[in-house]
Design a protein around this motif. Structure first.
Motif, PDB file in Angstrom:
ATOM      1  N   LEU A  32      41.928  64.847   6.245  1.00 59.90           N
ATOM      2  CA  LEU A  32      41.700  65.592   7.480  1.00 59.90           C
ATOM      3  C   LEU A  32      42.742  66.693   7.681  1.00 59.90           C
ATOM      4  N   TYR A  33      43.986  66.406   7.360  1.00 56.80           N
ATOM      5  CA  TYR A  33      45.037  67.427   7.481  1.00 56.80           C
ATOM      6  C   TYR A  33      44.747  68.592   6.534  1.00 56.80           C
ATOM      7  N   THR A  34      44.360  68.283   5.312  1.00 54.56           N
ATOM      8  CA  THR A  34      44.057  69.319   4.330  1.00 54.56           C
ATOM      9  C   THR A  34      42.894  70.194   4.792  1.00 54.56           C
ATOM     10  N   VAL A  35      41.840  69.552   5.279  1.00 57.78           N
ATOM     11  CA  VAL A  35      40.681  70.307   5.769  1.00 57.78           C
ATOM     12  C   VAL A  35      41.076  71.166   6.971  1.00 57.78           C
ATOM     13  N   HIS A  36      41.888  70.614   7.852  1.00 55.58           N
ATOM     14  CA  HIS A  36      42.351  71.361   9.031  1.00 55.58           C
ATOM     15  C   HIS A  36      43.089  72.634   8.617  1.00 55.58           C
ATOM     16  N   VAL A  37      44.026  72.524   7.681  1.00 58.80           N
ATOM     17  CA  VAL A  37      44.773  73.700   7.236  1.00 58.80           C
ATOM     18  C   VAL A  37      43.821  74.719   6.608  1.00 58.80           C
ATOM     19  N   TRP A  38      42.876  74.246   5.796  1.00 55.40           N
ATOM     20  CA  TRP A  38      41.913  75.148   5.153  1.00 55.40           C
ATOM     21  C   TRP A  38      41.044  75.851   6.189  1.00 55.40           C
ATOM     22  N   VAL A  39      40.557  75.116   7.187  1.00 58.38           N
ATOM     23  CA  VAL A  39      39.737  75.720   8.243  1.00 58.38           C
ATOM     24  C   VAL A  39      40.525  76.774   9.005  1.00 58.38           C
ATOM     25  N   MET A  40      41.777  76.472   9.321  1.00 58.15           N
ATOM     26  CA  MET A  40      42.587  77.435  10.067  1.00 58.15           C
ATOM     27  C   MET A  40      42.816  78.716   9.260  1.00 58.15           C
ATOM     28  N   SER A  41      42.832  78.602   7.936  1.00 55.70           N
ATOM     29  CA  SER A  41      43.012  79.795   7.109  1.00 55.70           C
ATOM     30  C   SER A  41      41.778  80.694   7.127  1.00 55.70           C
ATOM     31  N   LEU A  42      40.632  80.150   7.530  1.00 54.54           N
ATOM     32  CA  LEU A  42      39.390  80.923   7.561  1.00 54.54           C
ATOM     33  C   LEU A  42      39.175  81.642   8.884  1.00 54.54           C
ATOM     34  N   ILE A  43      39.903  81.260   9.911  1.00 55.83           N
ATOM     35  CA  ILE A  43      39.710  81.822  11.245  1.00 55.83           C
ATOM     36  C   ILE A  43      40.614  83.040  11.414  1.00 55.83           C
ATOM     37  N   PRO A  44      40.034  84.201  11.721  1.00 50.78           N
ATOM     38  CA  PRO A  44      40.870  85.399  11.930  1.00 50.78           C
ATOM     39  C   PRO A  44      41.916  85.153  13.010  1.00 50.78           C
ATOM     40  N   LYS A  45      43.129  85.621  12.767  1.00 52.69           N
ATOM     41  CA  LYS A  45      44.239  85.335  13.681  1.00 52.69           C
ATOM     42  C   LYS A  45      44.029  85.919  15.074  1.00 52.69           C
ATOM     43  N   ASN A  46      43.329  87.050  15.196  1.00 51.29           N
ATOM     44  CA  ASN A  46      43.122  87.688  16.490  1.00 51.29           C
ATOM     45  C   ASN A  46      41.677  87.554  16.959  1.00 51.29           C
ATOM     46  N   ALA A  47      41.029  86.477  16.541  1.00 50.27           N
ATOM     47  CA  ALA A  47      39.631  86.291  16.906  1.00 50.27           C
ATOM     48  C   ALA A  47      39.488  86.090  18.414  1.00 50.27           C
ATOM     49  N   VAL A  48      38.518  86.802  19.022  1.00 47.75           N
ATOM     50  CA  VAL A  48      38.234  86.628  20.447  1.00 47.75           C
ATOM     51  C   VAL A  48      37.472  85.330  20.656  1.00 47.75           C
ATOM     52  N   TRP A  49      36.546  85.060  19.744  1.00 48.24           N
ATOM     53  CA  TRP A  49      35.807  83.796  19.781  1.00 48.24           C
ATOM     54  C   TRP A  49      35.661  83.289  18.360  1.00 48.24           C
ATOM     55  N   PRO A  50      35.843  82.030  18.123  1.00 46.80           N
ATOM     56  CA  PRO A  50      36.117  80.972  19.094  1.00 46.80           C
ATOM     57  C   PRO A  50      37.559  81.024  19.603  1.00 46.80           C
ATOM     58  N   GLY A  51      37.748  80.553  20.835  1.00 56.38           N
ATOM     59  CA  GLY A  51      39.080  80.488  21.409  1.00 56.38           C
ATOM     60  C   GLY A  51      39.808  79.233  20.980  1.00 56.38           C
ATOM     61  N   ASP A  52      41.039  79.096  21.437  1.00 59.60           N
ATOM     62  CA  ASP A  52      41.865  77.958  21.038  1.00 59.60           C
ATOM     63  C   ASP A  52      41.217  76.619  21.401  1.00 59.60           C
ATOM     64  N   ASN A  53      40.637  76.545  22.600  1.00 61.97           N
ATOM     65  CA  ASN A  53      40.015  75.282  23.023  1.00 61.97           C
ATOM     66  C   ASN A  53      38.872  74.897  22.109  1.00 61.97           C
ATOM     67  N   GLU A  54      38.011  75.879  21.789  1.00 63.08           N
ATOM     68  CA  GLU A  54      36.873  75.587  20.901  1.00 63.08           C
ATOM     69  C   GLU A  54      37.358  75.175  19.511  1.00 63.08           C
ATOM     70  N   ILE A  55      38.341  75.914  18.990  1.00 66.92           N
ATOM     71  CA  ILE A  55      38.863  75.608  17.651  1.00 66.92           C
ATOM     72  C   ILE A  55      39.433  74.191  17.610  1.00 66.92           C
ATOM     73  N   TYR A  56      40.187  73.845  18.638  1.00 70.94           N
ATOM     74  CA  TYR A  56      40.836  72.532  18.639  1.00 70.94           C
ATOM     75  C   TYR A  56      39.827  71.407  18.826  1.00 70.94           C
ATOM     76  N   TRP A  57      39.030  71.476  19.864  1.00 72.16           N
ATOM     77  CA  TRP A  57      38.188  70.334  20.199  1.00 72.16           C
ATOM     78  C   TRP A  57      37.065  70.114  19.204  1.00 72.16           C
ATOM     79  N   VAL A  58      36.573  71.172  18.579  1.00 72.17           N
ATOM     80  CA  VAL A  58      35.577  70.973  17.513  1.00 72.17           C
ATOM     81  C   VAL A  58      36.207  70.204  16.362  1.00 72.17           C
ATOM     82  N   GLN A  59      37.435  70.573  15.982  1.00 69.03           N
ATOM     83  CA  GLN A  59      38.101  69.872  14.889  1.00 69.03           C
ATOM     84  C   GLN A  59      38.429  68.426  15.265  1.00 69.03           C
ATOM     85  N   VAL A  60      38.823  68.206  16.521  1.00 68.89           N
ATOM     86  CA  VAL A  60      39.109  66.843  16.967  1.00 68.89           C
ATOM     87  C   VAL A  60      37.860  65.983  16.908  1.00 68.89           C
TER      88      VAL A  60
END
Length: 400
Positions: free
Chosen positions: A330-358
């Motif tokens: 799960l940690y490995t997948v989390h790091v990989w997913v975070m590498s795919l999300i643009p750093k200045n993305a308007v959407w998804p926001g932090d809440n969506e990114i976190y709770w979907v992964q949780v």
């Protein structure tokens, strides 16, 4: 990510897995949410004030607990069995290090812990045979003296050898510059092994107790509360009562406009080698004795509560324990997913990114638990480790 089986009982302790699940969710939160609020009057966020430093420390302490249980728990192995255990742990560490080095190639603003974690496993090998009083002395001494050693070593490494931290997550190419690579892993990096071995020793000490007993769990809870409170009180006495914080006002780090926030949420971002008063602070990722003692205490508190809740009802925290049983995956997948999300993305926001992964992590963990299956990386590491141990024991299998 170390096994949480007790070699003598052959059963997982759901409370340890649940605590590891909490550590995973906490680390994910610090990776995703800002450590302080934006605006004209920024304040530390929940992630910065509560989770920063404590989640990763919990992760490391639980690794030590897992090593303790893997090597016999309250009845530690010896002789050929201990040799087999050490060999299996070394194989496990090698696999984790490879995964960490691969993650180091990703473009992600996360300090990946896996390579340091693997080295910590190797550094723990000489301590696996120690009796409880001797191990306690080593753990206490390490928490007390390793910050002083690091304080003296960092400037020497940087000035004499011209070495600093890598400035990025360890990757395969860094191995070919061993002096800089080892300096980063052991002293100058984000998770310096010199400090963090203290967490492993504390966890190993806990793993040598009979933590299946409620009385021991209550003592662990009391000890954790005492350690966490004592560390904060000691730091307050030095920094406020004796004027340590005022002394730090003259340092270069204190000139940063965000220093008051960094002081509360993450001190790894500033140079703390220009005043001995830095050793009196207890802030997250400061690596001082007070920081190590406080976060070891909070780790013991979380573990004790999880054990108390699950000793008689192992499935009470099932979503957490299911995810905690497969943290490497799960940690490995989390790091990989975070590498795919643009750093200045308007959407998804932090809440969506976190709770979907949780939700995904808890759901997958629960599902695999119900199906009596392991995560893919857990299966690989466990199989390789067990095969190594069985070969050295001469075919006598002991599950982990």
């Amino acid at each position: 990510m170390a096994s949480t089986h007790n070699g003598s009982a052959g059963q997982r302790l759901a409370g340890i897995d649940a605590a590891r699940g909490l550590a995973l969710l906490g680390m994910m939160a610090t990776h995703i949410f800002p450590l302080w609020t934006a605006g004209a009057n920024p304040e530390p966020s929940f992630s910065g004030l509560v989770l920063s430093g404590r989640s990763s420390a919990l992760f490391a302490v639980l690794a030590g607990v897992g090593l303790g249980l893997l090597t016999g728990g309250s009845r530690p192995h010896s002789g050929r069995s201990l040799l087999a255990d050490r060999s299996g742990i070394a194989v496990r560490a090698a696999i984790i290090a490879v995964v960490g080095l691969m993650l180091g190639t990703l473009n992600v603003s996360i300090a990946v812990i896996l390579v340091h974690y693997a080295v910590l496993f190797l550094c723990a090998l000489p301590f696996l045979q120690l009796r409880l009083p001797v191990l306690a002395a080593w753990a206490g001494g390490w928490l007390l003296l390793s910050p002083v050693a690091a304080y003296l070593l960092r400037p020497w490494l940087e000035n004499t050898l011209g070495l600093a931290s890598l400035g990025h997550n360890p990757m395969i190419l860094d191995v070919f510059i061993p002096s800089r690579f080892l300096a980063d892993i052991f002293v100058t990096g984000y998770y310096p092994v010199l400090h963090w071995l203290g967490y492993i020793l504390v966890g190993l000490l806990i793993g040598r107790l009979d933590i299946r007993r409620a009385a021991v769990q209550l003592w662990l809870l009391s000890g954790g509360l005492a350690a966490a409170a004592l560390a904060k009180a000691g730091s307050w006495l030095i920094m406020d009562g004796l004027g340590g914080y005022r002394q730090l006002a003259s340092t270069e780090a204190a000139e940063r406009p965000d220093f008051a926030l960094i002081y509360q949420v993450n001190l790894s971002w500033v140079d703390t080698d220009d005043s001995w008063w830095w050793l009196g602070i207890s802030g997250p990722h400061s690596g001082t004795t007070f920081d190590l003692l406080h976060t070891s205490g909070t780790a013991a508190i979380v573990l004790a509560i999880c054990l108390l809740l699950t000793t008689k009802k192992p499935n009470l925290l099932l979503p957490l324990s299911g995810a905690g049983a497969m943290t490497l995956t799960l940690y490995t997948v989390h790091v990989w997913v975070m590498s795919l999300i643009p750093k200045n993305a308007v959407w998804p926001g932090d809440n969506e990114i976190y709770w979907v992964q949780v939700i995904v992590a808890l759901s997958v963990g629960t599902t695999l638990h119900v199906l009596d299956r392991r995560g893919p990386f857990e299966f690989i590491t466990s199989t390789a480790s067990r095969t190594t141990r069985d070969a050295i024991r001469g075919g006598h299998r002991q599950y982990s």
